[in-house]
Write a protein that holds these residues in place. Sequence first.
Motif, mmCIF file in Angstrom:
data_model
loop_
_atom_site.group_PDB
_atom_site.id
_atom_site.type_symbol
_atom_site.label_atom_id
_atom_site.label_comp_id
_atom_site.label_asym_id
_atom_site.label_seq_id
_atom_site.Cartn_x
_atom_site.Cartn_y
_atom_site.Cartn_z
ATOM 1 N N ALA A 124 0.873 -1.178 0.000
ATOM 2 C CA ALA A 124 0.000 0.000 0.000
ATOM 3 C C ALA A 124 0.911 1.229 0.000
ATOM 4 C CB ALA A 124 -0.872 -0.009 1.255
ATOM 5 N N GLY A 125 0.354 2.391 -0.280
ATOM 6 C CA GLY A 125 1.129 3.612 -0.115
ATOM 7 C C GLY A 125 1.419 3.780 1.367
ATOM 8 N N ARG A 126 2.665 4.062 1.706
ATOM 9 C CA ARG A 126 3.045 4.104 3.124
ATOM 10 C C ARG A 126 3.757 5.391 3.502
ATOM 11 N NH1 ARG A 126 4.958 -1.894 2.928
ATOM 12 N NH2 ARG A 126 2.985 -2.868 3.429
ATOM 13 N N PHE A 127 3.448 5.867 4.699
ATOM 14 C CA PHE A 127 4.111 6.986 5.344
ATOM 15 C C PHE A 127 4.559 6.478 6.701
ATOM 16 C CE2 PHE A 127 3.771 9.945 8.816
ATOM 17 C CZ PHE A 127 4.431 11.077 8.385
ATOM 18 N N SER A 128 5.803 6.772 7.081
ATOM 19 C CA SER A 128 6.225 6.490 8.459
ATOM 20 C C SER A 128 7.031 7.678 8.962
ATOM 21 C CB SER A 128 7.041 5.199 8.561
ATOM 22 O OG SER A 128 8.298 5.354 7.944
ATOM 23 N N LEU A 129 6.864 7.988 10.232
ATOM 24 C CA LEU A 129 7.565 9.103 10.876
ATOM 25 C C LEU A 129 8.236 8.582 12.130
ATOM 26 C CD1 LEU A 129 8.196 12.150 11.415
ATOM 27 C CD2 LEU A 129 5.993 12.250 12.601
ATOM 28 N N ARG A 130 9.531 8.886 12.264
ATOM 29 C CA ARG A 130 10.302 8.557 13.468
ATOM 30 C C ARG A 130 11.227 9.726 13.776
ATOM 31 N NH1 ARG A 130 12.332 2.555 13.979
ATOM 32 N NH2 ARG A 130 12.131 3.251 16.106
ATOM 33 N N ARG A 131 11.805 9.718 14.964
ATOM 34 C CA ARG A 131 12.798 10.729 15.349
ATOM 35 C C ARG A 131 14.055 9.979 15.762
ATOM 36 N NH1 ARG A 131 13.554 15.973 15.701
ATOM 37 N NH2 ARG A 131 14.532 16.945 17.491
ATOM 38 N N PHE A 132 15.208 10.524 15.386
ATOM 39 C CA PHE A 132 16.486 9.896 15.688
ATOM 40 C C PHE A 132 17.449 10.883 16.319
ATOM 41 C CE2 PHE A 132 14.780 7.266 12.281
ATOM 42 C CZ PHE A 132 15.038 5.994 12.751
ATOM 43 N N ARG A 133 18.416 10.315 17.016
ATOM 44 C CA ARG A 133 19.534 11.079 17.576
ATOM 45 C C ARG A 133 20.803 10.438 17.023
ATOM 46 N NH1 ARG A 133 19.536 9.753 22.887
ATOM 47 N NH2 ARG A 133 21.230 8.320 22.570
ATOM 48 N N TYR A 134 21.689 11.264 16.504
ATOM 49 C CA TYR A 134 22.970 10.770 16.009
ATOM 50 C C TYR A 134 24.059 11.374 16.873
ATOM 51 C CZ TYR A 134 26.988 9.890 13.036
ATOM 52 O OH TYR A 134 28.201 9.468 12.568
ATOM 53 N N ASP A 135 24.881 10.512 17.469
ATOM 54 C CA ASP A 135 25.984 10.944 18.319
ATOM 55 C C ASP A 135 27.254 10.922 17.469
ATOM 56 O OD1 ASP A 135 28.044 11.261 20.152
ATOM 57 O OD2 ASP A 135 27.042 10.086 21.690
ATOM 58 N N THR A 136 27.813 12.110 17.215
ATOM 59 C CA THR A 136 28.987 12.192 16.344
ATOM 60 C C THR A 136 30.229 11.576 16.968
ATOM 61 O OG1 THR A 136 29.420 14.432 17.139
ATOM 62 C CG2 THR A 136 28.188 14.217 15.074
ATOM 63 N N THR A 137 30.297 11.539 18.277
ATOM 64 C CA THR A 137 31.481 10.951 18.911
ATOM 65 C C THR A 137 31.484 9.429 18.806
ATOM 66 O OG1 THR A 137 30.408 11.023 21.078
ATOM 67 C CG2 THR A 137 31.831 12.874 20.516
ATOM 68 N N SER A 138 30.328 8.810 18.921
ATOM 69 C CA SER A 138 30.269 7.347 18.836
ATOM 70 C C SER A 138 29.878 6.852 17.440
ATOM 71 C CB SER A 138 29.266 6.794 19.860
ATOM 72 O OG SER A 138 27.947 7.129 19.479
ATOM 73 N N GLY A 139 29.332 7.751 16.608
ATOM 74 C CA GLY A 139 28.887 7.356 15.280
ATOM 75 C C GLY A 139 27.627 6.511 15.304
ATOM 76 N N GLN A 140 26.865 6.572 16.389
ATOM 77 C CA GLN A 140 25.660 5.760 16.550
ATOM 78 C C GLN A 140 24.402 6.589 16.283
ATOM 79 O OE1 GLN A 140 25.346 2.528 18.777
ATOM 80 N NE2 GLN A 140 27.254 2.091 17.728
ATOM 81 N N ARG A 141 23.474 5.959 15.576
ATOM 82 C CA ARG A 141 22.148 6.535 15.340
ATOM 83 C C ARG A 141 21.162 5.746 16.175
ATOM 84 N NH1 ARG A 141 18.299 7.169 10.050
ATOM 85 N NH2 ARG A 141 17.251 5.241 10.559
#
Length: 168
Positions: A124-141
């Motif tokens: 089906a046509g899909r929309f998804s919304l999430r929020r992320f944090r990216y830590d530049t020191t650890s390189g983790q999202r």
Amino acid sequence: MSLSLDLSAALTPLSGQAFVPPKTVAVSDTSGTSLAIDVIAVESLGVSCEELRLEIASLGAATLDTLKKWANDLCRRVTYLLENLGPLEIDAQGNQILIRSTPPDKSAGGTTKYYEVMLSSLGAGRFSLRRFRYDTTSGQRVAVPLQLTHEQLAKLVNDLVATVPSSP
């Protein structure tokens, strides 16, 4: 009733509760549009959630141009989140469009927070919304909760439905 009113009615009895793991609250309408939200907590002023998803049966065979129109209309209309949204990547083979915060929130301590929206016509046509944090020191999202007032959530749902293109 509208999806936003149905969602509000489904969230009302959950007020004051928190959920681990998140509780999925889903509503749908007669046109084949369904909305699901993975709720972490519901309070009197707002909702904390992991993800918001909208599926539109009529957009299952949507062209990339149709998705581009949806992305552009959505980014113009949704201006009340913490950051503005803008199309970032277009995947013509996968028939998907990635939208992110423009610009993202660059917090102190080397972290960046941003919204991420995926529009797709797979299934089906899909929309998804999430929020992320990216830590530049650890390189983790890392995914972080979406924090929305009840009013913002209703407006977001109404705007999502209002910007859905009428023809694939």
